[in-house]
Enzyme design. Sequence first.
Site, short mmCIF file in Angstrom:
data_model
loop_
_atom_site.label_atom_id
_atom_site.label_comp_id
_atom_site.label_asym_id
_atom_site.label_seq_id
_atom_site.Cartn_x
_atom_site.Cartn_y
_atom_site.Cartn_z
N ARG A 56 4.73 -5.96 3.10
CA ARG A 56 4.29 -6.18 1.72
C ARG A 56 2.77 -6.07 1.72
O ARG A 56 2.16 -5.89 2.77
CB ARG A 56 4.82 -7.49 1.12
CG ARG A 56 5.15 -8.61 2.03
CD ARG A 56 3.98 -9.23 2.72
NE ARG A 56 2.96 -9.58 1.76
CZ ARG A 56 1.68 -9.66 2.03
NH1 ARG A 56 1.22 -9.41 3.26
NH2 ARG A 56 0.78 -9.99 1.11
N GLY A 57 2.17 -6.16 0.53
CA GLY A 57 0.74 -5.90 0.43
C GLY A 57 0.57 -4.43 0.07
O GLY A 57 1.17 -3.56 0.71
N ALA A 58 -0.24 -4.17 -0.96
CA ALA A 58 -0.28 -2.82 -1.54
C ALA A 58 -0.55 -1.70 -0.53
O ALA A 58 0.21 -0.73 -0.46
CB ALA A 58 -1.30 -2.81 -2.68
N ARG A 93 9.45 -1.12 -5.17
CA ARG A 93 8.67 -2.17 -5.83
C ARG A 93 7.82 -1.52 -6.93
O ARG A 93 7.23 -0.47 -6.69
CB ARG A 93 7.77 -2.93 -4.82
CG ARG A 93 8.60 -3.77 -3.83
CD ARG A 93 7.74 -4.75 -3.07
NE ARG A 93 7.34 -5.87 -3.91
CZ ARG A 93 6.43 -6.77 -3.54
NH1 ARG A 93 5.84 -6.67 -2.37
NH2 ARG A 93 6.12 -7.78 -4.34
N GLN A 205 2.86 -16.60 0.53
CA GLN A 205 2.17 -15.65 1.42
C GLN A 205 0.86 -16.21 1.96
O GLN A 205 0.41 -15.82 3.04
CB GLN A 205 1.88 -14.33 0.69
CG GLN A 205 3.10 -13.48 0.40
CD GLN A 205 3.59 -13.72 -1.02
OE1 GLN A 205 3.55 -14.84 -1.52
NE2 GLN A 205 4.10 -12.69 -1.66
N ASP A 246 -3.10 -5.29 -6.42
CA ASP A 246 -1.98 -4.36 -6.31
C ASP A 246 -2.16 -3.14 -7.19
O ASP A 246 -1.60 -2.08 -6.93
CB ASP A 246 -0.67 -5.06 -6.67
CG ASP A 246 -0.31 -6.05 -5.58
OD1 ASP A 246 -0.85 -7.17 -5.61
OD2 ASP A 246 0.45 -5.66 -4.68
N ASN A 256 -2.85 -8.63 -9.62
CA ASN A 256 -2.66 -9.16 -8.26
C ASN A 256 -1.60 -10.26 -8.32
O ASN A 256 -1.03 -10.56 -9.38
CB ASN A 256 -3.99 -9.70 -7.71
CG ASN A 256 -3.92 -10.01 -6.22
OD1 ASN A 256 -3.45 -9.20 -5.43
ND2 ASN A 256 -4.36 -11.19 -5.83
N LYS A 257 -1.32 -10.85 -7.20
CA LYS A 257 -0.26 -11.87 -7.08
C LYS A 257 -0.37 -12.93 -8.17
O LYS A 257 -1.47 -13.38 -8.51
CB LYS A 257 -0.37 -12.49 -5.68
CG LYS A 257 0.64 -13.55 -5.33
CD LYS A 257 2.08 -13.12 -5.54
CE LYS A 257 2.46 -11.84 -4.85
NZ LYS A 257 3.80 -11.33 -5.24
#
Length: 369
Positions: A56-58, A93, A205, A246, A256-257
Site C-alpha cells: 500500500r502507499g501510492a 484501488r 498504518q 495519494d 491523503n489518508k
Amino acid sequence: MTKADWRRTIRLAESGEGAGWAVEIIDQTKLPFVFEIATLTHMDEAAHAISSMQVRGAPLIGVTAAYGMALAMNRDSSGAAIEAAYDELLSTRPTAVNLKWALDRMKAALLPIGHNARRAEAYRLAGEMAEEDAALCSAIGDHGLTLLQEIAARKGGAPVQVLTHCNAGALATIDWGTATAPIYKAQAMGLPVHVWVDETRPRNQGASLTAWELGEHAVPHTVIADNAGGHLMQHGQVDLCIVGSDRTTAAGDVCNKIGTYLKALAAKDNDVPFYVALPSSTIDWAIEDGLADIPIEERAAEEVSEMSGLTADGAVTRVRVMPPASPAANPAFDVTPARLVTGLITERGIAKASKAGLAEVFPEKAKRP
Ligand code: MRU
C-alpha cells in the site's frame, strides 16, 4: 529480500524457481509483529497484493502494478493480455493516482512494440520505475531536509518535532518514503528529530508501519491517538507536520489518508507549518478540485468495527470494538484544500500549493490557460 535490506520494498527474486522474474514484496498486513516476504508469480497475485493491502502507499501501489503487468507478459504478451491486465490492476484501488500513472506508462510502452519484445520491456520498465521512485524520494528528502535544518537552527539543539499521519514512509514507496525521507536524512546527519506518529485508525498504518520503520532506523518517535495531534499543537509540541499524498490536484488540493484534513485544520489554527511530501507521479494534472474530482475509497466496515493486535501469549488476533448491531462507515481518504497546505515538497523543490506554484516547478506538465 531479507529483513536486513527491507528498505528496497519490491524487487525480483534472486534465487529459487522465480529467480529473475517472480516479484518479492513485504507482506505489510503482517507488520509490525511478523516480517514476511510474499512472492508474486502471477498478475492476479499482484492485483490481490494491492487490493488486500499487502502493499500500500501510492508510489508502491504504482510500481507493484507495473510489475503486475510484467507478470502478465511473462505468460501472455498479446495486446488482449495487456488490456486485461491494465483493467484488472487499475480496478484494485481507486484513490492513489500513481496506479493509473504507472499502468498508462506500461501500456504506452508495450502496445506499440512486437509481441516478442514485450516481456523484456515490461520487466525493464517496471525496474526503471522502481529505481526512479527511489531517486525521487531521495530528492524529496534533500529538499525537505532544508526545512528541518531551519527549524533546528532556531531550537539550539532541542529535537525538531515532526508530526506525521498514516505511513508515507519507505514501506509506502520503493525506498526512503516521502514524508520520512527528510527525517531519515536529518537522522543520518545527526540532527535531533522526534516524530509524533498518528496511529491512523482504522487500519493503524501509523502505529503498525510508521512506528515499525522509524524503530528500525532508531529514529526517536512516539505513537499518539489520532485525536491527540491538535492538543500537542496547541501546546507548542509540534514544529511542523509532514504527510504524504495519494493524489494531489493541479491546483494543490491534497488527498491523503482519512484524518489528514483534521490535522491540517489544527495546524492552521496553531500556525504550525503543514507540508505534504510527494513525487510528481502523485499529481493528477487533469483535475483541480480535489473535493469534486477525486474518488474516495470506501473500505470494509470491519476495519472500523474490529482491531487486530498481539495477545499476551504472542498470538495476533482480531477483536470487535463496538456493539455487534452498530453499523460502521469507512471512508479511507479525505481532501485537504490547498489553502491549508504550507507547501508541497517534491523532487524538484518545495512548491506553493496552488496552480501557479505547481506550474512554476513543473512548467512542462501544467495546462496552458
Ligand atoms: O491506504 P494506504 O495505506 O495505501 O494509504 C497510504 C497513504 O495515505 C499515504 O500517506 C500515501 O499513499 C502516500 S505514500 C508515500
